[in-house]
Design a protein around this motif. Structure first.
Motif, PDB file in Angstrom:
ATOM      1  N   ALA A 190       1.059  -1.298   0.013  1.00 19.74           N
ATOM      2  CA  ALA A 190       0.078  -0.042   0.050  1.00 19.74           C
ATOM      3  C   ALA A 190       0.682   1.247   0.069  1.00 19.74           C
ATOM      4  O   ALA A 190       2.071   1.211   0.416  1.00 19.74           O
ATOM      5  CB  ALA A 190      -0.799   0.016   1.432  1.00 19.74           C
ATOM      6  N   PRO A 191       0.397   2.357  -0.473  1.00 24.67           N
ATOM      7  CA  PRO A 191       1.214   3.482  -0.645  1.00 24.67           C
ATOM      8  C   PRO A 191       1.450   4.191   0.752  1.00 24.67           C
ATOM      9  O   PRO A 191       0.557   4.492   1.445  1.00 24.67           O
ATOM     10  CB  PRO A 191       0.399   4.312  -1.654  1.00 24.67           C
ATOM     11  N   LEU A 192       2.613   4.294   1.070  1.00 29.18           N
ATOM     12  CA  LEU A 192       2.714   5.433   2.404  1.00 29.18           C
ATOM     13  C   LEU A 192       2.738   6.934   2.121  1.00 29.18           C
ATOM     14  O   LEU A 192       2.879   7.317   0.829  1.00 29.18           O
ATOM     15  CB  LEU A 192       4.559   5.260   2.598  1.00 29.18           C
ATOM     16  N   LYS A 193       2.045   7.584   2.788  1.00 34.03           N
ATOM     17  CA  LYS A 193       1.691   8.803   2.374  1.00 34.03           C
ATOM     18  C   LYS A 193       2.607   9.921   3.137  1.00 34.03           C
ATOM     19  O   LYS A 193       2.594  10.022   4.379  1.00 34.03           O
ATOM     20  CB  LYS A 193       0.202   9.222   2.949  1.00 34.03           C
ATOM     21  N   GLY A 338       7.484   8.861  -4.673  1.00 33.11           N
ATOM     22  CA  GLY A 338       8.033   7.961  -5.783  1.00 33.11           C
ATOM     23  C   GLY A 338       9.370   7.011  -5.011  1.00 33.11           C
ATOM     24  O   GLY A 338       9.506   6.083  -5.684  1.00 33.11           O
ATOM     25  N   ASP A 339       9.670   7.223  -3.963  1.00 32.36           N
ATOM     26  CA  ASP A 339      10.623   6.635  -3.100  1.00 32.36           C
ATOM     27  C   ASP A 339      10.135   5.248  -2.713  1.00 32.36           C
ATOM     28  O   ASP A 339       9.106   5.097  -2.530  1.00 32.36           O
ATOM     29  CB  ASP A 339      11.396   7.157  -2.087  1.00 32.36           C
ATOM     30  N   GLU A 340      10.887   4.126  -2.816  1.00 34.85           N
ATOM     31  CA  GLU A 340      10.372   2.856  -2.374  1.00 34.85           C
ATOM     32  C   GLU A 340      11.361   2.426  -1.168  1.00 34.85           C
ATOM     33  O   GLU A 340      12.474   2.466  -1.084  1.00 34.85           O
ATOM     34  CB  GLU A 340      10.552   1.906  -3.418  1.00 34.85           C
ATOM     35  N   VAL A 341      10.551   1.965   0.024  1.00 36.32           N
ATOM     36  CA  VAL A 341      11.172   1.581   1.159  1.00 36.32           C
ATOM     37  C   VAL A 341      11.029   0.103   1.360  1.00 36.32           C
ATOM     38  O   VAL A 341       9.684  -0.357   1.317  1.00 36.32           O
ATOM     39  CB  VAL A 341      10.542   2.305   2.416  1.00 36.32           C
ATOM     40  N   ALA A 342      11.928  -0.696   1.593  1.00 35.85           N
ATOM     41  CA  ALA A 342      11.860  -1.947   1.738  1.00 35.85           C
ATOM     42  C   ALA A 342      12.591  -2.525   3.206  1.00 35.85           C
ATOM     43  O   ALA A 342      13.631  -2.256   2.953  1.00 35.85           O
ATOM     44  CB  ALA A 342      12.465  -2.787   0.452  1.00 35.85           C
ATOM     45  N   ASN A 353       6.934  -0.579   0.542  1.00 32.39           N
ATOM     46  CA  ASN A 353       5.812   0.290   0.129  1.00 32.39           C
ATOM     47  C   ASN A 353       6.481   1.267  -0.607  1.00 32.39           C
ATOM     48  O   ASN A 353       7.772   1.629  -0.315  1.00 32.39           O
ATOM     49  CB  ASN A 353       5.373   0.892   1.515  1.00 32.39           C
ATOM     50  N   ARG A 354       5.605   2.076  -1.416  1.00 28.00           N
ATOM     51  CA  ARG A 354       6.245   3.262  -2.044  1.00 28.00           C
ATOM     52  C   ARG A 354       5.748   4.562  -1.331  1.00 28.00           C
ATOM     53  O   ARG A 354       4.407   4.506  -1.101  1.00 28.00           O
ATOM     54  CB  ARG A 354       5.899   3.262  -3.513  1.00 28.00           C
ATOM     55  N   VAL A 355       6.235   5.629  -1.390  1.00 27.85           N
ATOM     56  CA  VAL A 355       5.880   6.943  -1.108  1.00 27.85           C
ATOM     57  C   VAL A 355       4.954   7.936  -2.080  1.00 27.85           C
ATOM     58  O   VAL A 355       5.472   7.846  -3.224  1.00 27.85           O
ATOM     59  CB  VAL A 355       7.174   7.726  -0.671  1.00 27.85           C
ATOM     60  N   VAL A 356       3.759   8.136  -1.708  1.00 28.28           N
ATOM     61  CA  VAL A 356       3.117   9.084  -2.375  1.00 28.28           C
ATOM     62  C   VAL A 356       2.906  10.241  -1.611  1.00 28.28           C
ATOM     63  O   VAL A 356       3.085  10.407  -0.286  1.00 28.28           O
ATOM     64  CB  VAL A 356       1.874   8.423  -3.003  1.00 28.28           C
TER      65      VAL A 356
END
Length: 358
Positions: A190-193, A338-342, A353-356
């Protein structure tokens, strides 16, 4: 085909219901009308043709979903429990050993905290294996493994590092903690806000405990007995807001994540000090540290928390984050859209999750 001929002689009526049989070990494709009739004959079919290892594919299911009675269901020994969105509501599932499939529980198995409170984990596993309903993991919408915990308790400053807000500090002499509110944590994928209120949105990968029993005061030597399993957390943090309120900086809507699933404690590798946190941002290693680096180990943390409050099944306890979060770097490196954190935890898996824009 030999199989088709044998079936024709042994089961002439069954043959009429099978529009297509491929090579041994592959799926039977059936239309909706024939599913019910074929299912009634399955016991006889497997007695006659155990070597085929056939599974039943229901064509009417959504993409990625199969109703399966495959042999692998009986052989899975993993105890990784997920919560997914199934038909618009939470539903529990059990991962296959290779994590490629989730065996979905029947209706009524919705909340991990309820299962833990009733000491029904083994019953859940049997229900998942026997339901015949499976989805590919990469097509499942995963929710936080505990969707509505009563308590989310987080430990701060539990690893040697430059603090992302306060800079270099001496080792703590006491445990410090804060709480997260409902609605802060999302599931895997799910997207991180990223909050619009600040450009200091940061990540923290953490080993996280799921409590399995109601507790009173715990002695450290008994603490592991109340832990149901381990999962991963990304403790999303807004550093600028932490300067005036830790609680505010740690509780922006959908700023953190929990998952991707829970590995039961008995399935985790030992010793626990060898568990590692590996956090990557856009594929680059940002954090990498073992649990043995904690200032306060897990039994000490649980004894401290239960000295002033009881814990209940489904409560979530995160245990701190090692060196490498963005606020502790020079120069600082905060998350952007747009950054992706794993976040990968030994024995669990990877929470991604990807940042939006929030």
């Amino acid at each position: 085909m030999v199989i088709r001929s044998a079936m024709l002689s042994a089961f002439p009526v069954l043959y009429l219901w099978l529009p297509e049989i491929r090579d041994s070990g592959q799926l039977l494709s059936l239309n909706r009308a024939s599913n019910r009739h074929f299912a009634n004959c399955l016991p006889f079919f497997w007695m006659a043709f155990p070597q085929c290892g056939l599974a039943l594919k229901v064509v009417s299911n959504p993409p990625g979903m199969i109703a399966s009675r495959s042999k692998c269901l009986q052989e899975d020994t993993t105890m990784k429990i997920a919560t997914l969105n199934y038909e618009g509501a939470p539903r529990l599932g059990l991962l296959s050993d290779d994590e490629a499939l989730i065996h979905i529980a029947p209706s009524g198995w919705s909340y991990l905290e309820t299962v833990l409170a009733g000491d029904r984990v083994s019953e859940l596993a049997d229900a998942c294996r026997g339901s015949g309903l499976t989805i590919q993991t990469d097509q499942a919408e995963l929710l936080p493994v505990v969707t509505a915990p009563k308590r989310i308790v987080c430990i701060g400053r539990n690893y040697p590092k430059i603090h992302p807000v306060d800079g270099e500090l001496p080792p703590p002499t006491d445990i410090g903690l804060f709480m997260k509110l409902p609605g802060v944590l999302i599931g895997h994928g799910a997207p991180l806000k990223k909050p619009s209120e600040s450009d200091t949105y940061d990540y923290e990968g953490e080993i996280t405990l799921i409590i399995g029993k109601k507790t009173g005061k715990l002695d450290p030597k008994d603490a592991w007995s109340v832990v149901a399993g381990i999962t991963a957390m990304n403790d999303g943090s807004v550093r600028g807001w932490q300067k005036h309120s830790v609680d505010a900086g740690k509780n922006f809507r959908q700023s953190g994540s929990l998952g991707p699933w829970m590995t039961t404690l008995d399935a985790m590798p030992q010793p626990s000090g060898d568990w590692r946190i590996l956090t990557k941002v856009n594929g680059e290693v940002a954090q990498d540290g073992p649990a043995s680096d904690m200032y306060f180990d897990i039994p000490t943390i649980l004894a401290y928390i239960t000295s002033f409050t009881d814990l209940e099944p489904g409560d979530v306890i995160s245990t701190g984050s090692p060196e490498g979060s963005g606020g502790g770097r020079t120069p600082q490196r905060f998350l952007k859209n747009g950054d992706e954190v794993a976040v990968t935890i030994t024995g669990v898996g990877t929470l991604k999750n990807r940042v939006v824009a929030g």
